[in-house]
Motif scaffolding. Structure first.
Motif, PDB file in Angstrom:
ATOM      1  N   GLU A  71       0.841  -1.200   0.000  1.00  0.00           N
ATOM      2  CA  GLU A  71       0.000   0.000   0.000  1.00  0.00           C
ATOM      3  C   GLU A  71       0.869   1.240   0.000  1.00  0.00           C
ATOM      4  N   LEU A  72       0.371   2.296  -0.616  1.00  0.00           N
ATOM      5  CA  LEU A  72       1.012   3.599  -0.551  1.00  0.00           C
ATOM      6  C   LEU A  72       0.442   4.339   0.652  1.00  0.00           C
ATOM      7  N   SER A  73       1.274   5.026   1.396  1.00  0.00           N
ATOM      8  CA  SER A  73       0.800   5.831   2.530  1.00  0.00           C
ATOM      9  C   SER A  73       0.347   7.186   2.016  1.00  0.00           C
ATOM     10  N   VAL A  74      -0.783   7.638   2.514  1.00  0.00           N
ATOM     11  CA  VAL A  74      -1.407   8.867   2.038  1.00  0.00           C
ATOM     12  C   VAL A  74      -1.541   9.840   3.194  1.00  0.00           C
ATOM     13  N   THR A  75      -1.311  11.110   2.892  1.00  0.00           N
ATOM     14  CA  THR A  75      -1.451  12.193   3.852  1.00  0.00           C
ATOM     15  C   THR A  75      -2.451  13.197   3.304  1.00  0.00           C
ATOM     16  N   GLY A  76      -3.250  13.776   4.187  1.00  0.00           N
ATOM     17  CA  GLY A  76      -4.194  14.810   3.778  1.00  0.00           C
ATOM     18  C   GLY A  76      -3.646  16.190   4.080  1.00  0.00           C
ATOM     19  N   SER A  77      -3.992  17.149   3.262  1.00  0.00           N
ATOM     20  CA  SER A  77      -3.583  18.529   3.532  1.00  0.00           C
ATOM     21  C   SER A  77      -4.259  19.005   4.813  1.00  0.00           C
ATOM     22  N   ARG A  78      -3.710  20.045   5.399  1.00  0.00           N
ATOM     23  CA  ARG A  78      -4.232  20.536   6.679  1.00  0.00           C
ATOM     24  C   ARG A  78      -5.256  21.645   6.515  1.00  0.00           C
ATOM     25  N   ASN A  79      -5.550  22.011   5.298  1.00  0.00           N
ATOM     26  CA  ASN A  79      -6.475  23.114   5.052  1.00  0.00           C
ATOM     27  C   ASN A  79      -7.890  22.726   5.459  1.00  0.00           C
ATOM     28  N   SER A  80      -8.546  23.570   6.228  1.00  0.00           N
ATOM     29  CA  SER A  80      -9.896  23.263   6.686  1.00  0.00           C
ATOM     30  C   SER A  80     -10.964  23.615   5.649  1.00  0.00           C
ATOM     31  N   ASN A  81     -10.608  24.426   4.674  1.00  0.00           N
ATOM     32  CA  ASN A  81     -11.552  24.785   3.618  1.00  0.00           C
ATOM     33  C   ASN A  81     -11.685  23.606   2.658  1.00  0.00           C
ATOM     34  N   PRO A  82     -12.883  23.031   2.523  1.00  0.00           N
ATOM     35  CA  PRO A  82     -13.053  21.849   1.669  1.00  0.00           C
ATOM     36  C   PRO A  82     -12.596  22.071   0.220  1.00  0.00           C
ATOM     37  N   TYR A  83     -12.687  23.297  -0.265  1.00  0.00           N
ATOM     38  CA  TYR A  83     -12.290  23.569  -1.643  1.00  0.00           C
ATOM     39  C   TYR A  83     -10.780  23.423  -1.841  1.00  0.00           C
ATOM     40  N   TYR A  84     -10.015  23.654  -0.785  1.00  0.00           N
ATOM     41  CA  TYR A  84      -8.557  23.606  -0.888  1.00  0.00           C
ATOM     42  C   TYR A  84      -7.948  22.347  -0.282  1.00  0.00           C
ATOM     43  N   ARG A  85      -8.760  21.417   0.140  1.00  0.00           N
ATOM     44  CA  ARG A  85      -8.233  20.178   0.702  1.00  0.00           C
ATOM     45  C   ARG A  85      -7.812  19.237  -0.411  1.00  0.00           C
ATOM     46  N   TYR A  86      -6.800  18.441  -0.117  1.00  0.00           N
ATOM     47  CA  TYR A  86      -6.339  17.414  -1.048  1.00  0.00           C
ATOM     48  C   TYR A  86      -5.589  16.351  -0.257  1.00  0.00           C
ATOM     49  N   SER A  87      -5.400  15.212  -0.873  1.00  0.00           N
ATOM     50  CA  SER A  87      -4.632  14.110  -0.298  1.00  0.00           C
ATOM     51  C   SER A  87      -3.517  13.773  -1.268  1.00  0.00           C
TER      52      SER A  87
END
Length: 180
Positions: free
Chosen positions: A121-137
């Motif tokens: 498996e690849l390990s995934v991290t999520g961005s820390r931005n709380s705005n849903p429009y600017y979130r990404y993994s």
């Protein structure tokens, strides 16, 4: 006659893996990819599965080639020399950690784990931005390798960027010590 070794091709593959790791965060940010369950129909699933396929194949090929190179070099170097070179390439490089199991993670052992893993498996991290429009993994450059050896489960988290650096170091040092 021994196998033919494509040192340049292996070095290029390691370069591309490091480049892929370095670019994945920006790619995912621009594409606004957010991790979700793998359902084979959305953008995240398409990205993750394609990336997992590419990384897995390149890892297996690189690990197998290094193992063959190590074994073939024993005709000119001692096992002790190979072990010393393996230890030298890890200095200052945390190539990963053993999560489950009792073994030391050398470059050779990491190659064995790559080759014999039954789960990858690849390990995934999520961005820390709380705005849903600017979130990404994004893939953070780490891989989870799991399997069983002699009835005992093992789990390794591989830091792929450092692993590639250690591989490059090993190959460069070996090519200066062995007449290919």
């Amino acid at each position: 006659m021994s196998h033919s070794f494509d040192f340049v091709g292996l070095s290029e593959k390691l370069f591309l893996l490091r480049h892929l790791i370095s670019g994945t965060r920006e790619y995912c940010r621009k594409e606004k990819l957010v991790q979700g369950p793998i359902n084979y129909e959305d953008d995240w699933s398409n990205y993750y599965l394609r990336l997992q396929y590419l990384v897995s194949n390149d890892l297996i090929e690189s690990a197998a080639k290094l193992r063959v190179i190590q074994d073939s070099s024993l005709s000119q170097l001692s096992e002790s020399d190979i072990r010393d070179l393996d230890a030298d390439c890890l200095k200052g490089q945390n190539i990963g950690q053993v999560i489950k199991g009792s073994f030391y993670l050398t470059l050779r052992e990491s190659c064995n784990k790559i080759i014999h893993a039954t789960k990858f498996e690849l390990s995934v991290t999520g961005s820390r931005n709380s705005n849903p429009y600017y979130r990404y993994s994004y893939w953070n450059g780490r891989c989870q390798l799991m399997g069983v050896h002699s009835g005992r489960p093992w789990h390794v988290e591989l830091n792929l960027y450092n692993w590639c650096n250690a591989m490059e170091y090993f190959l460069e040092e070996l090519s200066g010590n062995v007449d290919w």
